[in-house]
Motif scaffolding. Structure first.
Motif, PDB file in Angstrom:
ATOM      1  N   VAL A  18       8.826 -53.691  37.523  1.00  0.00           N
ATOM      2  CA  VAL A  18       8.128 -52.687  36.713  1.00  0.00           C
ATOM      3  C   VAL A  18       8.826 -51.337  36.906  1.00  0.00           C
ATOM      4  CG1 VAL A  18       5.947 -51.458  36.412  1.00  0.00           C
ATOM      5  CG2 VAL A  18       5.942 -53.916  36.867  1.00  0.00           C
ATOM      6  N   PRO A  19       9.132 -50.638  35.822  1.00  0.00           N
ATOM      7  CA  PRO A  19       9.761 -49.318  35.959  1.00  0.00           C
ATOM      8  C   PRO A  19       8.882 -48.385  36.791  1.00  0.00           C
ATOM      9  CG  PRO A  19       9.807 -50.048  33.666  1.00  0.00           C
ATOM     10  CD  PRO A  19       8.954 -51.018  34.410  1.00  0.00           C
ATOM     11  N   ALA A  20       9.513 -47.522  37.558  1.00  0.00           N
ATOM     12  CA  ALA A  20       8.795 -46.626  38.464  1.00  0.00           C
ATOM     13  C   ALA A  20       7.756 -45.785  37.728  1.00  0.00           C
ATOM     14  CB  ALA A  20       9.780 -45.735  39.202  1.00  0.00           C
ATOM     15  N   ARG A  21       8.065 -45.357  36.518  1.00  0.00           N
ATOM     16  CA  ARG A  21       7.133 -44.500  35.782  1.00  0.00           C
ATOM     17  C   ARG A  21       5.830 -45.224  35.426  1.00  0.00           C
ATOM     18  NH1 ARG A  21      11.006 -46.118  32.351  1.00  0.00           N
ATOM     19  NH2 ARG A  21      10.335 -47.240  30.492  1.00  0.00           N
ATOM     20  N   ASP A  22       5.855 -46.570  35.384  1.00  0.00           N
ATOM     21  CA  ASP A  22       4.670 -47.352  35.026  1.00  0.00           C
ATOM     22  C   ASP A  22       3.862 -47.828  36.235  1.00  0.00           C
ATOM     23  OD1 ASP A  22       5.440 -47.075  32.372  1.00  0.00           O
ATOM     24  OD2 ASP A  22       6.504 -49.003  32.336  1.00  0.00           O
ATOM     25  N   LEU A  23       4.429 -47.713  37.421  1.00  0.00           N
ATOM     26  CA  LEU A  23       3.754 -48.228  38.612  1.00  0.00           C
ATOM     27  C   LEU A  23       2.410 -47.563  38.914  1.00  0.00           C
ATOM     28  CD1 LEU A  23       6.766 -48.895  40.975  1.00  0.00           C
ATOM     29  CD2 LEU A  23       5.198 -50.587  40.017  1.00  0.00           C
ATOM     30  N   PRO A  24       2.275 -46.241  38.788  1.00  0.00           N
ATOM     31  CA  PRO A  24       0.973 -45.646  39.100  1.00  0.00           C
ATOM     32  C   PRO A  24      -0.178 -46.219  38.267  1.00  0.00           C
ATOM     33  CG  PRO A  24       2.634 -43.943  39.050  1.00  0.00           C
ATOM     34  CD  PRO A  24       3.285 -45.211  38.541  1.00  0.00           C
ATOM     35  N   ASP A  25       0.119 -46.699  37.056  1.00  0.00           N
ATOM     36  CA  ASP A  25      -0.921 -47.314  36.225  1.00  0.00           C
ATOM     37  C   ASP A  25      -1.228 -48.756  36.661  1.00  0.00           C
ATOM     38  OD1 ASP A  25      -1.151 -45.032  34.670  1.00  0.00           O
ATOM     39  OD2 ASP A  25       0.401 -45.697  33.271  1.00  0.00           O
ATOM     40  N   ARG A  26      -0.308 -49.397  37.362  1.00  0.00           N
ATOM     41  CA  ARG A  26      -0.473 -50.804  37.751  1.00  0.00           C
ATOM     42  C   ARG A  26      -1.002 -50.992  39.162  1.00  0.00           C
ATOM     43  NH1 ARG A  26       3.401 -54.491  34.836  1.00  0.00           N
ATOM     44  NH2 ARG A  26       3.512 -53.513  32.803  1.00  0.00           N
ATOM     45  N   VAL A  27      -0.603 -50.099  40.060  1.00  0.00           N
ATOM     46  CA  VAL A  27      -0.977 -50.249  41.463  1.00  0.00           C
ATOM     47  C   VAL A  27      -2.137 -49.297  41.772  1.00  0.00           C
ATOM     48  CG1 VAL A  27      -0.190 -50.107  43.862  1.00  0.00           C
ATOM     49  CG2 VAL A  27       1.400 -50.842  42.086  1.00  0.00           C
ATOM     50  N   PRO A  28      -3.317 -49.852  41.991  1.00  0.00           N
ATOM     51  CA  PRO A  28      -4.450 -48.979  42.290  1.00  0.00           C
ATOM     52  C   PRO A  28      -4.329 -48.435  43.712  1.00  0.00           C
ATOM     53  CG  PRO A  28      -5.099 -51.270  42.479  1.00  0.00           C
ATOM     54  CD  PRO A  28      -3.671 -51.257  42.008  1.00  0.00           C
ATOM     55  N   VAL A  29      -4.292 -47.127  43.840  1.00  0.00           N
ATOM     56  CA  VAL A  29      -4.168 -46.544  45.173  1.00  0.00           C
ATOM     57  C   VAL A  29      -5.504 -46.044  45.697  1.00  0.00           C
ATOM     58  CG1 VAL A  29      -1.720 -46.044  45.060  1.00  0.00           C
ATOM     59  CG2 VAL A  29      -3.348 -44.356  44.236  1.00  0.00           C
ATOM     60  N   LEU A  30      -6.498 -45.917  44.870  1.00  0.00           N
ATOM     61  CA  LEU A  30      -7.876 -45.606  45.314  1.00  0.00           C
ATOM     62  C   LEU A  30      -8.883 -45.979  44.268  1.00  0.00           C
ATOM     63  CD1 LEU A  30      -7.690 -42.240  47.263  1.00  0.00           C
ATOM     64  CD2 LEU A  30      -8.054 -44.496  48.152  1.00  0.00           C
TER      65      LEU A  30
END
Length: 146
Positions: A134-146
């Motif tokens: 997954v491109p780095a720019r899309d990771l925050p939408d895929r990986v829930p951090v909280l």
């Protein structure tokens, strides 16, 4: 510890990326390090035919690399150990407060077994998913951090 720094490790048995962000603000993810383990991508027969095999033989039975896909298992463990060691060093440097790990189930299990107790205490979340492509720019939408 670092003031609210969250590390996010995203990877699989042959490739991983480590990102950092502010745990409270959850702003942009900054790439900290990229890891590659080419041996994990090699075919099992290619690994068996290596002239210099650093894992040959054990004192307690046949070497694991003699089993089907045994060398792949050895290489996956080696990469998980490399990542675990890096996280230990990051902990020792107080580079992060919390940790999120996203990896496919089999590799995530390897990581869980190899993480030190002090790093395990910092794990906020682990995600059973392979986001390594997954491109780095899309990771925050895929990986829930909280």
């Amino acid at each position: 510890m670092a003031d609210g720094t969250l590390w996010i490790l995203v990877g699989n048995a042959s490739r991983a990326r480590l990102f950092a962000t502010d745990a409270k603000a959850q702003g942009d993810w900054r790439l900290v390090e990229e890891f590659q383990h080419e041996e994990s991508r090699a075919k099992a027969f290619e690994l068996l035919n290596q002239p210099d095999n650093p894992n040959a033989g054990t004192l307690h039975g046949p070497p694991v690399e003699n089993e089907p896909n045994g060398r792949k298992v050895v290489e996956h463990d080696r990469f998980a150990r490399e990542l675990s060691d890096y996280l230990d060093k990051g902990h020792d440097r107080r580079a992060f407060d919390k940790l999120v790990i996203a990896a496919p189930p089999e590799f995530l299990g390897r990581m869980r077994r190899l993480l030190s107790s002090r790093v395990k205490q910092r794990v906020l979340l682990d995600v059973d998913a392979d986001y390594s492509n997954v491109p780095a720019r899309d990771l925050p939408d895929r990986v829930p951090v909280l």
